[in-house]
Every structure is written in C-alpha cells, then in structure tokens.
Design a protein around this motif. Structure first.
Motif, short mmCIF file in Angstrom:
data_model
loop_
_atom_site.label_atom_id
_atom_site.label_comp_id
_atom_site.label_asym_id
_atom_site.label_seq_id
_atom_site.Cartn_x
_atom_site.Cartn_y
_atom_site.Cartn_z
N GLU A 141 46.99 38.85 49.07
CA GLU A 141 45.78 39.47 48.54
C GLU A 141 46.01 40.14 47.19
OE1 GLU A 141 43.40 43.50 49.63
OE2 GLU A 141 43.41 42.00 51.24
N ALA A 142 47.06 40.93 47.07
CA ALA A 142 47.31 41.68 45.84
C ALA A 142 47.51 40.74 44.65
CB ALA A 142 48.52 42.59 46.01
N GLU A 143 48.26 39.67 44.86
CA GLU A 143 48.52 38.72 43.77
C GLU A 143 47.26 37.99 43.36
OE1 GLU A 143 51.72 35.24 42.52
OE2 GLU A 143 51.51 35.81 44.63
N LEU A 144 46.45 37.60 44.32
CA LEU A 144 45.21 36.90 44.01
C LEU A 144 44.22 37.82 43.29
CD1 LEU A 144 44.86 34.91 47.32
CD2 LEU A 144 45.04 33.90 45.04
N LEU A 145 44.12 39.06 43.72
CA LEU A 145 43.23 40.01 43.05
C LEU A 145 43.69 40.29 41.62
CD1 LEU A 145 42.47 42.56 45.92
CD2 LEU A 145 40.96 40.78 45.00
N GLU A 146 44.99 40.35 41.42
CA GLU A 146 45.51 40.55 40.07
C GLU A 146 45.22 39.34 39.19
OE1 GLU A 146 47.32 42.22 36.74
OE2 GLU A 146 46.59 43.14 38.59
N LYS A 180 38.00 40.92 36.64
CA LYS A 180 37.22 41.20 37.85
C LYS A 180 37.74 42.46 38.54
CE LYS A 180 35.47 37.67 39.87
NZ LYS A 180 35.02 36.52 40.71
N PRO A 181 36.86 43.44 38.77
CA PRO A 181 37.28 44.64 39.50
C PRO A 181 37.82 44.28 40.88
CG PRO A 181 35.13 44.97 38.49
CD PRO A 181 35.47 43.52 38.34
N MET A 182 38.76 45.07 41.38
CA MET A 182 39.42 44.74 42.64
C MET A 182 38.42 44.61 43.79
SD MET A 182 42.55 46.69 44.59
CE MET A 182 43.65 46.37 43.20
N ALA A 183 37.50 45.58 43.91
CA ALA A 183 36.53 45.54 45.01
C ALA A 183 35.66 44.30 44.91
CB ALA A 183 35.67 46.80 45.00
N GLU A 184 35.26 43.96 43.69
CA GLU A 184 34.41 42.79 43.48
C GLU A 184 35.14 41.51 43.84
OE1 GLU A 184 32.61 41.24 39.43
OE2 GLU A 184 31.62 43.11 40.00
N GLY A 185 36.40 41.43 43.41
CA GLY A 185 37.21 40.25 43.73
C GLY A 185 37.44 40.11 45.21
N PHE A 186 37.70 41.23 45.88
CA PHE A 186 37.93 41.18 47.32
C PHE A 186 36.69 40.70 48.07
CE2 PHE A 186 37.51 43.23 51.47
CZ PHE A 186 38.61 42.68 52.12
N ILE A 187 35.53 41.26 47.72
CA ILE A 187 34.30 40.94 48.43
C ILE A 187 33.88 39.49 48.19
CG2 ILE A 187 31.82 41.43 48.60
CD1 ILE A 187 32.56 44.36 47.90
N GLU A 234 40.75 24.85 35.08
CA GLU A 234 41.76 25.26 34.10
C GLU A 234 41.30 26.45 33.27
OE1 GLU A 234 39.02 22.52 31.83
OE2 GLU A 234 39.76 22.75 33.88
N VAL A 235 40.01 26.79 33.35
CA VAL A 235 39.50 27.92 32.58
C VAL A 235 39.91 29.25 33.22
CG1 VAL A 235 37.39 28.98 31.62
CG2 VAL A 235 37.58 26.50 31.80
N SER A 236 40.25 29.22 34.50
CA SER A 236 40.84 30.40 35.16
C SER A 236 42.28 30.04 35.54
CB SER A 236 40.03 30.80 36.40
OG SER A 236 39.75 29.67 37.22
N PRO A 237 43.16 29.98 34.53
CA PRO A 237 44.49 29.39 34.73
C PRO A 237 45.42 30.21 35.61
CG PRO A 237 44.33 30.36 32.54
CD PRO A 237 42.95 30.40 33.13
N THR A 238 45.25 31.53 35.60
CA THR A 238 46.15 32.35 36.41
C THR A 238 45.88 32.13 37.89
OG1 THR A 238 45.95 33.99 34.64
CG2 THR A 238 47.12 34.66 36.61
N VAL A 239 44.61 32.14 38.26
CA VAL A 239 44.26 31.85 39.65
C VAL A 239 44.70 30.44 40.03
CG1 VAL A 239 42.36 31.57 41.28
CG2 VAL A 239 42.32 33.46 39.66
#
Length: 466
Positions: free
Chosen positions: A51-56, A64-71, A151-156
């Motif tokens: 979870e932490a790595e994906l949210l980062e 993306k704020p952490m709460a927003e990403g989690f939800i 590829e536009v969200s390369p980290t994810v």
C-alpha cells in the motif's frame, strides 16, 4: 521515490507472451474456481502488502493525496475483488431458463464460459483501479489476462510491473509496459476480448485493430459530462458536491463534471457557494493544500492552460508549470465554440453556462454527443424525471456526482461516443464470459407431430399452441 521515465517491454517478446497465455488457457488451468480464488486473493494481498509504495507512486505521478489515492485506487479495487470472491461460485454457475413449448420435452440452461485471452489497456488517471478492476473480473471469469498500464503514469506502471509477477500466476497473467509502439504490437495480437479505457480517438484505433480478428471490445471512453442546476436545487449542497466531483484528482476523472448549466435565477448564488466550497476543501491557497492533486504531465498542463482562454476565470485561474499546478478554476463568459466546450476538459476547469430554465439545459445536452455521465440537481421531482426521460447518458447521479459508478449493482459504462459495454460487480465478470445456451432433450418421448409430412390437422394444432 523518483519517477521512472521510460518504462517499456521488449516489443519482440509480446507475441510470445500472448502465446504463453493462450497455451495456459487451452490447458484449462484457469477453469477451476480454486485457481481463480487464489489469484483474486493474491491481488488483494498485493495491494495491501504494498500500500505505501503504491500510494507514493500515485503521489509521484499525479500528486495524488494519500487519502484520495487510498479511496479511489486501492480500496475501490479491493472492494470489487472481495465482492467477486463472495459471489464467485454463484456468478460462475449454470443458470436454468424456461423452455418454450415447441422444444418440449427439454430443459434449457446458460453455462458461463471464459472467453480466452483478454487484453486490458488502462489509462493514467486512476492507474491502479482502471487496470486491476477489469483484470480481476477477467480472472474471476476464468480467462488469462495481459495488462497494459499507461506510460503517462510511469511510476505506478513500474511498481505494478514488478509486483504482478510476484503475486499472480505468470503463465496466466502478464503485464507489459510502454507507449505507442508496444501498444501497437499488442493490438496486432489475436485476443478474445479487449477492454480499453481512454479517449475516443484511441478507442477507434483499438476497435479497428479488434475488427481484424472480430474481437469483441469494451470501450470505456469519456466525453463532456454535464451538470444541471435547477432553480429548485439545494444550492449549498449542490455546490459542495459539484466541487468534490470536479476537483477530485485535480479534475482528471472521466466522469468529472465537465461544465455546468445553471438556471440564471440561481447562478450567482451557485458560483458563490462554489467559491466557499473550494476554500473549505483546499484553503485560501489550494497550491499549498495537501488535499489537492497535480496535472499528470507538462503536455496536459499546457493543454489546460490553453483551454482556459475559452472563458474568463471568476474563481481561480492560477497555474504553475514547475509543479504542474492548475488551480480549481471556474470560468464565466464561456465561448461555446472554443475548444473548452468542444473537447473533454479532463482537468480542474469548470465552465459555467447560464440557462433560462431546465428545458434549455436539456436541449443543450441533447444537441451534443451522449455523455459518459450526467448530473441533475433539483428538489423538484418532476424536473428530475423530465431530465431522465429526455436525455441519454452512460450513467446518472441525481443530486450528486460520480457516485453512480461506486455501486457494483449499477453497470458503469458509456453509450455512443462515450463508449460501449458496462462493468463493475457482476457485470464486471459477465462481460468476460460467454453465456453458452444449451437445450437438453430426452429421448423417451418423441412427438411425431413435429415431423413431416405437415397435414392440415397438424397446422390447425400448431396455430392453437404456437
């Protein structure tokens, strides 16, 4: 975490990967419900353990704020998968259906079968949710799956490319990375279903590629999702809910309110209430808010700044290229012929258009392509019913925004230019199944009346019973 700038898969390996998935499907490994259950549970484990790595990663790519990403990206996915697990046996069971008199004596059933090898192509705005929810549905249906994150969200993309092989069966589930060359090669392969989420331009490319092999497609596209603010609306609540739906993920949501058609008698009150809601949500300076996201790339930032010229900012209007910030912006004096009213905005710009009444709003909407979503705010039920009766949209939320897509019991999808096919919940599994119709007849009774020669007496009987 630093951004991975160029995630890609060796193009030469793509056809071989699809072949492996095809062989796995043909071996029937994916047919047992136990295998499907294991893969779905492993997908949940992947999200929860990392979870932490994906949210980062979501923060790096989209601010993306952490709460927003989690939800929106993690909890949404696990909720869908848990529902699939709960109903896995039921949604994969043979269904009895009635048999017509002409076929008697017989029994009729529908047998759900997996389609084969499924391709999922996801966008960048909710890069975890929009990749894994359809993939989970395909797995629950018994298919093998190849996933293509944006590829536009390369980290994810990079994080998922590393995690998926660790948690899921690599002979049945694959993930490729890359841009246009890799996607082009992917679409040249033969699939049994292609599920694409993105814009209409690429949707047409996907559909054309699928047509070569007569491959069925699901296209989750976009469009300009309108909001109607009737004079009977609860203005404060409407403004708050529009603001939330619009500026979630900095407006980069396919069903975000694209523009507002507001009754002229409540326009000023609505705009003032929007201003209050923005301040309540993000403070006096949203640029410093840890609850407000960023634009995904410099190209999209430049596009939005250019679109802003189609109206006059009456709230917001600020931008900063250094961190791809575009303020929550409300535009008045909108040029209806400007690009901002001709293409999907997909960002934090909200045009306000004054109308004399809801009838004018309905006529405005129906003169354009069918939107992916439509929102009507009204306390007058007759107005709500009229809007529902006279407009067509992929989905509707009354006195709210976005939330129709959160229900697993409401298929989410578009119509016309906004897409084809719907998913979520049972629909998200069924779309990857063939409901094979089977009629089973016995042999102990074999009425000769159904066979030639056809006499006048037989015809008379047919007229009575058919």
């Amino acid at each position: 975490m630093t951004m991975q700038l160029d995630p890609h898969t060796d193009i030469a390996s793509i056809s071989g990967t699809v072949k492996i998935l095809r062989n796995t499907f043909n071996s029937r490994i994916t047919r047992p419900l136990a295998w499907r259950r294991t893969q779905l549970q492993n997908m949940i484990n992947m999200l929860e353990n990392n979870e932490a790595e994906l949210l980062e990663a979501l923060k790096v790519d989209l601010g993306k704020p952490m709460a927003e990403g989690f939800i929106t990206d993690l909890a949404f996915v696990t909720g869908e998968i848990k529902l699939m697990l709960k109903n896995l046996t039921k949604w994969n069971s043979t269904e009895k259906v009635p048999t017509p008199l002409v076929a008697m004596p017989a029994k009729s059933v529908l047998i759900p079968e997996p389609l084969g090898v499924v391709c999922i192509i996801a966008p960048w705005n909710y890069p975890v949710q929009l990749l894994l929810v359809p993939a989970a549905g395909a797995i629950a249906a018994g298919n093998t799956v190849i996933m293509k994150p944006s590829e536009v969200s390369p980290t994810v993309s990079g994080v998922l490319a590393r995690l998926v092989p660790q948690y899921l069966d690599t002979t049945a589930v694959a993930l490729i990375e890359g841009g246009v060359p890799e996607t082009t090669e992917l679409l040249a392969q033969k699939f049994d279903h292609i599920f694409y989420t993105g814009n209409g331009k690429i949707g047409r490319v996907v559909m054309a590629a699928a047509a070569v092999n007569l491959t069925p497609v699901t296209l989750e596209l976009g469009g300009k999702s309108p909001v109607i603010i009737d004079k009977s609306a609860n203005i404060e609540v409407a403004a708050r809910r529009v603001a939330w739906g619009k500026w979630l993920n900095a407006g980069q949501t396919c069903v975000a309110p694209d523009y507002v058609l507001v009754d002229s008698s409540v326009e000023a009150k609505f705009v003032n209430a929007l201003r209050t809601s923005i301040t309540d949500f993000y403070g006096a300076n949203p640029h410093t808010s840890d609850s407000y996201g960023r634009i995904v790339s410099p190209r999209h930032f430049d596009r939005l700044v250019s679109l802003m010229t189609g109206g006059t900012p009456i709230i917001g209007g600020e931008s900063a290229a250094a961190d791809r910030y575009v303020a929550p912006t409300v535009l008045g004096n909108v040029n209806l012929n400007a690009p901002i009213m001709q293409e999907e905005i997909f960002g934090p710009l909200l045009p306000i258009i004054s109308v004399k009444d809801t009838n004018e709003a309905i006529e405005f909407i129906t003169s354009r392509d069918h939107p992916l979503a439509l929102y009507i705010f009204a306390e007058n039920s007759s107005v709500v019913n009229e809007v529902l009766e006279r407009t067509t949209a992929g989905g509707v939320t009354v006195n709210g925004t976005l939330l129709h897509l959160t229900s697993p019991h409401l298929p989410f999808g578009g119509i016309g230019e906004s897409g084809m096919g719907g998913y979520h919940g049972k629909s998200g599994v069924r779309i990857f199944q063939h409901m094979k119709p089977v009629l089973k007849r016995g042999t102990k009774i074999d009425p000769k009346i159904t066979y030639p020669p056809y006499t006048a007496r037989k015809l008379k009987l047919f007229r009575k019973v058919l």
